[in-house]
Design a protein around this motif. Sequence first.
Motif, PDB file in Angstrom:
ATOM      1  N   TYR A  42     -10.810 -48.034  16.438  1.00 35.00           N
ATOM      2  CA  TYR A  42     -10.541 -48.433  16.029  1.00 35.00           C
ATOM      3  C   TYR A  42     -11.109 -48.461  14.486  1.00 35.00           C
ATOM      4  O   TYR A  42      -9.647 -49.035  13.643  1.00 35.00           O
ATOM      5  N   SER A  81      -2.720 -52.637  17.292  1.00 32.81           N
ATOM      6  CA  SER A  81      -4.408 -52.292  17.561  1.00 32.81           C
ATOM      7  C   SER A  81      -5.069 -53.571  17.201  1.00 32.81           C
ATOM      8  O   SER A  81      -5.895 -53.366  18.204  1.00 32.81           O
ATOM      9  N   LEU A 289      -4.338 -47.085  20.503  1.00 34.57           N
ATOM     10  CA  LEU A 289      -5.473 -46.274  19.749  1.00 34.57           C
ATOM     11  C   LEU A 289      -4.546 -44.823  19.119  1.00 34.57           C
ATOM     12  O   LEU A 289      -5.268 -44.283  17.987  1.00 34.57           O
TER      13      LEU A 289
END
Length: 317
Positions: A42, A81, A289
């Motif tokens: 992230y 995300s 991701l």
Amino acid sequence: MLQLPHASFNLTPSDPSAFILTGIPGLQDAHIWISILFSMFYIIILLGNFMVLFIVSKEQTLHKPMYLLLCMLALTDINTSSSVIPKALCIFWFNLKSITVGGCLTQMFFLHAASVMHSAVLVIMAFDRYVAICNPLRYSTILTSTRVAKLGLVGLIRAVLFILPLPLLLKRQPFCTNRIIPHTYCDHMAVVKLSCGDIIVNWMYGLVIAFVVNGLDLMLIALSYGLIIRALLRISSKRAHQKALSTCTAHICVILTSYTPSLFSSLTHRFSEGIAPHVHIILANLYFLVPPMLNPIFYGVKTKELCDKVGKYICRK
């Protein structure tokens, strides 16, 4: 029956205002280790995509249609995300597994709308590559920044119109007392399976989106590349072939990393009961991701002008 920690029942599944997200079933003991990977990915996603946005906004020479498309792609990557990972990390780190019905449906809307928008951006990029290779002399007149922005707006409107019925249809459904979602986020089909009412409309509409939106977009992308290949076959120069294909490499990589896990996730939710739940959920999370993390790398490496600007800013620092 999955055994959940007592702390996760601050809002119990029978509470009409909450669902319980379990995280990754069967791998609860490894949640901390998984969270390390999620958080690292992230951070890379945010750094890479915000860097693209920053550099393109600062550099006047990059105010071109192709880089406007890269900014659209970066925004959708950040949105997809960010719709999933923060809540997943709250589950892994703090055992905060409860989510209100309204919060669940809101998360569902934003993550699926961002996915549809992401697909639209890839279609526009395919059209951009087609014009650049097949009509290079008319590129600047066909694809202006204004026209690209309008195409992006059409893609956004399409995403909202297609995805908005998903939470609206689910909002009218009665949910069973067992409100445990074996997932890290509120996926549409995972929530549909909790309903005690007639879910045929929800099931069919989700299937229509999976096939019509992704199917249509893939057909348009395939058409663009079919025309590109036809144009290249008419050119005898190998150098021209290599140059043209080089400009498409990053886009092809993004397509492969984006559509493969997305289609697999949609189909396994509906048709494959034999796949272990943790395998399906890990693959579903990888969609939020891996592509957002790799996309800035693909374009940073393959787009010389952007790569040079990134190098310039890094050297300054």
